[in-house]
Design an enzyme around this catalytic site. Structure first.
Site, PDB file in Angstrom:
ATOM      1  N   HIS A 128     -53.553 -10.703  19.395  1.00 55.84           N
ATOM      2  CA  HIS A 128     -53.799 -11.373  18.113  1.00 55.84           C
ATOM      3  C   HIS A 128     -54.931 -12.387  18.205  1.00 55.84           C
ATOM      4  O   HIS A 128     -54.840 -13.477  17.646  1.00 55.84           O
ATOM      5  CB  HIS A 128     -52.554 -12.114  17.606  1.00 55.84           C
ATOM      6  CG  HIS A 128     -51.315 -11.296  17.540  1.00 55.84           C
ATOM      7  ND1 HIS A 128     -50.071 -11.840  17.369  1.00 55.84           N
ATOM      8  CD2 HIS A 128     -51.124  -9.980  17.610  1.00 55.84           C
ATOM      9  CE1 HIS A 128     -49.178 -10.894  17.346  1.00 55.84           C
ATOM     10  NE2 HIS A 128     -49.791  -9.751  17.495  1.00 55.84           N
ATOM     11  N   HIS A 139     -36.079  -9.181  17.919  1.00 59.56           N
ATOM     12  CA  HIS A 139     -37.322  -9.442  17.175  1.00 59.56           C
ATOM     13  C   HIS A 139     -38.004  -8.103  16.909  1.00 59.56           C
ATOM     14  O   HIS A 139     -38.114  -7.275  17.821  1.00 59.56           O
ATOM     15  CB  HIS A 139     -38.185 -10.356  18.055  1.00 59.56           C
ATOM     16  CG  HIS A 139     -39.545 -10.689  17.547  1.00 59.56           C
ATOM     17  ND1 HIS A 139     -39.871 -10.757  16.213  1.00 59.56           N
ATOM     18  CD2 HIS A 139     -40.677 -11.026  18.218  1.00 59.56           C
ATOM     19  CE1 HIS A 139     -41.143 -11.103  16.091  1.00 59.56           C
ATOM     20  NE2 HIS A 139     -41.654 -11.265  17.291  1.00 59.56           N
ATOM     21  N   GLU A 151     -41.168  -7.432  16.142  1.00 59.10           N
ATOM     22  CA  GLU A 151     -42.588  -7.217  16.454  1.00 59.10           C
ATOM     23  C   GLU A 151     -42.693  -6.092  17.481  1.00 59.10           C
ATOM     24  O   GLU A 151     -41.856  -5.958  18.377  1.00 59.10           O
ATOM     25  CB  GLU A 151     -43.257  -8.500  16.961  1.00 59.10           C
ATOM     26  CG  GLU A 151     -44.773  -8.326  17.004  1.00 59.10           C
ATOM     27  CD  GLU A 151     -45.564  -9.632  17.085  1.00 59.10           C
ATOM     28  OE1 GLU A 151     -44.977 -10.694  17.309  1.00 59.10           O
ATOM     29  OE2 GLU A 151     -46.808  -9.557  16.915  1.00 59.10           O
ATOM     30  N   ASP A 200     -44.264  -5.273  20.103  1.00 53.86           N
ATOM     31  CA  ASP A 200     -44.273  -5.373  21.564  1.00 53.86           C
ATOM     32  C   ASP A 200     -42.838  -5.342  22.109  1.00 53.86           C
ATOM     33  O   ASP A 200     -42.624  -5.096  23.290  1.00 53.86           O
ATOM     34  CB  ASP A 200     -45.027  -6.612  22.067  1.00 53.86           C
ATOM     35  CG  ASP A 200     -44.679  -7.886  21.328  1.00 53.86           C
ATOM     36  OD1 ASP A 200     -44.126  -7.820  20.220  1.00 53.86           O
ATOM     37  OD2 ASP A 200     -44.974  -8.968  21.867  1.00 53.86           O
ATOM     38  N   HIS A 258     -41.236 -16.588  16.343  1.00 53.18           N
ATOM     39  CA  HIS A 258     -42.368 -16.901  15.476  1.00 53.18           C
ATOM     40  C   HIS A 258     -42.475 -15.949  14.300  1.00 53.18           C
ATOM     41  O   HIS A 258     -43.478 -15.975  13.564  1.00 53.18           O
ATOM     42  CB  HIS A 258     -43.686 -16.907  16.285  1.00 53.18           C
ATOM     43  CG  HIS A 258     -44.103 -15.549  16.768  1.00 53.18           C
ATOM     44  ND1 HIS A 258     -45.324 -15.021  16.427  1.00 53.18           N
ATOM     45  CD2 HIS A 258     -43.476 -14.608  17.474  1.00 53.18           C
ATOM     46  CE1 HIS A 258     -45.446 -13.830  16.960  1.00 53.18           C
ATOM     47  NE2 HIS A 258     -44.332 -13.562  17.602  1.00 53.18           N
ATOM     48  N   ASP A 274     -39.460 -14.319  22.369  1.00 52.63           N
ATOM     49  CA  ASP A 274     -40.815 -14.847  22.594  1.00 52.63           C
ATOM     50  C   ASP A 274     -40.806 -16.291  23.124  1.00 52.63           C
ATOM     51  O   ASP A 274     -41.770 -16.715  23.776  1.00 52.63           O
ATOM     52  CB  ASP A 274     -41.612 -14.835  21.282  1.00 52.63           C
ATOM     53  CG  ASP A 274     -42.181 -13.453  20.953  1.00 52.63           C
ATOM     54  OD1 ASP A 274     -42.567 -12.733  21.886  1.00 52.63           O
ATOM     55  OD2 ASP A 274     -42.235 -13.113  19.764  1.00 52.63           O
ATOM     56  N   TYR A 320     -49.723 -20.247  25.947  1.00 55.88           N
ATOM     57  CA  TYR A 320     -48.852 -19.456  25.053  1.00 55.88           C
ATOM     58  C   TYR A 320     -48.382 -20.326  23.890  1.00 55.88           C
ATOM     59  O   TYR A 320     -48.437 -19.924  22.724  1.00 55.88           O
ATOM     60  CB  TYR A 320     -47.674 -18.941  25.875  1.00 55.88           C
ATOM     61  CG  TYR A 320     -46.761 -18.004  25.145  1.00 55.88           C
ATOM     62  CD1 TYR A 320     -46.955 -16.621  25.206  1.00 55.88           C
ATOM     63  CD2 TYR A 320     -45.684 -18.480  24.407  1.00 55.88           C
ATOM     64  CE1 TYR A 320     -46.107 -15.757  24.549  1.00 55.88           C
ATOM     65  CE2 TYR A 320     -44.834 -17.617  23.748  1.00 55.88           C
ATOM     66  CZ  TYR A 320     -45.044 -16.256  23.825  1.00 55.88           C
ATOM     67  OH  TYR A 320     -44.200 -15.403  23.168  1.00 55.88           O
ATOM     68  N   HIS A 373     -41.673 -12.319  27.641  1.00 49.74           N
ATOM     69  CA  HIS A 373     -43.035 -12.222  28.204  1.00 49.74           C
ATOM     70  C   HIS A 373     -43.124 -13.094  29.451  1.00 49.74           C
ATOM     71  O   HIS A 373     -42.781 -14.286  29.410  1.00 49.74           O
ATOM     72  CB  HIS A 373     -44.081 -12.733  27.210  1.00 49.74           C
ATOM     73  CG  HIS A 373     -44.213 -11.898  25.975  1.00 49.74           C
ATOM     74  ND1 HIS A 373     -44.666 -10.602  25.977  1.00 49.74           N
ATOM     75  CD2 HIS A 373     -43.965 -12.192  24.674  1.00 49.74           C
ATOM     76  CE1 HIS A 373     -44.677 -10.127  24.743  1.00 49.74           C
ATOM     77  NE2 HIS A 373     -44.250 -11.062  23.927  1.00 49.74           N
TER      78      HIS A 373
END
Ligand code: FEO
Length: 401
Positions: free
Chosen positions: A28, A82, A84, A86, A147, A166, A194, A227
């Protein structure tokens, strides 16, 4: 099964079964110079449960790691913390192939998974709700907007593992699975990068989350993020860092961001840095021809002043300054003071435009800025030094308060 496809036990009943992405360099717009990992976890207490999945191209790596622990078809429950991609990119294929009995997500996660993949049979869980997984319970805590609206934590009290998705993560590919197996300066740097590039605009919510974590007082032994490496020894330390960054605590440091055409704006930047240093404030000069926007964001995590410089090019600021200012405006760093500067030839617009952008970012602009025609002369450079001193004095005054 090759060595890299092995799961790694992180507690009595939990294995890491994620994937390492050594080559990711952009997330991003954030420069992920050290790659990343997509962490997923297998709980083998009672029935087999999978917490999160991995980015779609890494699905086989995930399945191979699961297979090194148990037959993947034994997974009865999947938790999607989550939506998202990934973390959810492999979810549709896993549901098709493994046919788990139940898949849980937050109510907003159910909606997001439907919107992304057309998934329909996902069961919503509420904040604070617990489910039985045979050999223990999983409890869910919504972390809305951290997020994404759907984000949540999963708490496995049995082994004291907080699956934080995250939060508390970092983009860092490594063979080591725990932060304490890597040098602290590297961990601190990547954790800060991060936070600055992902969570900084959500700092108010992060502050509330940290208060809630304190009130819950969960006996956490591991913070298993999605992550980077897992937190085992320095959990209190990373929680303290998050509380400090959420409060947008500032130090006596200034960031001077600029670009230059023929070296004039660079000379002005150096004169400003001299003024800052003379008044006792540390300065970090960042030319946008040699710095990435995400490095600037990271520096602003604790810096209390932002000075921005651009020559006027075709009645505008330089494209590189437009890039970094757009990025920073979105990340919304708070408690900053600042000013603009730059050289021009026959038409001076850049300093005014940068000053407007600083104001739009709620930066306390302490001066209308310094513009110098063509090449800054002694008088113009002295005005830059004075600007540096003024910014430093104001920053010192603010920090003392
Ligand atoms: Fe790592 Fe919001 O995804």
């Amino acid at each position: 099964m090759n060595h890299t496809s092995q799961a790694i036990a992180i507690s009595e009943h939990v294995h890491w079964v994620g994937a390492i992405d050594w080559d990711l360099r952009d997330f991003h717009g954030y420069a992920t110079t050290r790659g990343t990992s997509y962490n997923a976890y297998l709980i083998t207490a009672g029935e087999v449960t999978l917490v999160d999945t991995v980015k779609a191209p890494f699905r086989d790596e995930l399945l191979a790691r699961i297979a090194s622990v148990t037959e993947p078809g034994k997974i009865r429950t999947i938790i999607s913390n989550h939506a998202e991609m990934d973390h959810s990119g492999s979810l549709p294929a896993l549901i098709d192939a493994l046919k788990p009995q139940r898949v849980f997500a937050s109510a907003l996660g159910v909606q997001a998974l439907r919107d992304h993949f057309g998934l329909k049979n996902i069961t919503p869980v509420k904040d604070g709700q617990a489910i039985d997984i045979g050999g223990g319970e999983l409890t869910f805590y919504e972390t809305r907007m951290l997020h994404w609206p759907d984000s949540m934590f999963t708490w496995y009290a049995g082994d004291g593992v907080l699956f934080s998705n995250d939060a508390f993560g970092m983009h860092l590919a490594s063979v080591e699975r725990f932060t304490d197996e890597l040098p602290w300066p590297l961990i601190a740097e990547e954790t800060a990068r991060y936070y600055a590039n992902i969570l900084m605009p959500l700092s108010k919510l992060v502050g509330r989350l940290m208060e809630r974590m304190q009130a819950l007082a969960l006996p956490i032994k591991l913070v298993a993020t999605d992550h980077g490496p897992i937190w085992r020894q320095d959990i209190a330390k990373v929680f303290e860092l998050y509380a400090r960054w959420a409060a947008q605590f500032k130090t006596r440091k200034a960031v001077v961001v600029y670009d230059t055409m023929w070296g004039s704006t660079a000379r002005m930047a150096r004169a400003i840095a001299d003024g800052l240093r003379e008044a006792g404030v540390s300065a970090r000069l960042m030319s946008m021809s040699g710095s990435h926007r995400s490095e600037v964001a990271t520096e602003l995590l604790e810096a209390g002043a932002l000075l921005v410089g651009s020559p006027t090019l075709n009645r505008n600021i330089f494209p590189s300054l437009a890039d970094v200012m757009t990025y920073l405006k979105g990340l919304a760093p708070r408690n900053l003071i600042g000013a603009a500067f730059g050289s021009y030839g026959w038409s001076s617009q850049a300093v005014g435009q940068l000053t407007d952008l600083l104001r739009q970012m709620d930066v306390e602009v302490i001066d209308e800025g310094v513009a110098a025609v063509y090449v800054p002369d002694v008088e113009a450079l002295e005005r830059c030094r004075t600007l540096g001193r003024r910014v430093a004095d104001r920053l010192t005054e603010r920090i003392k308060r």
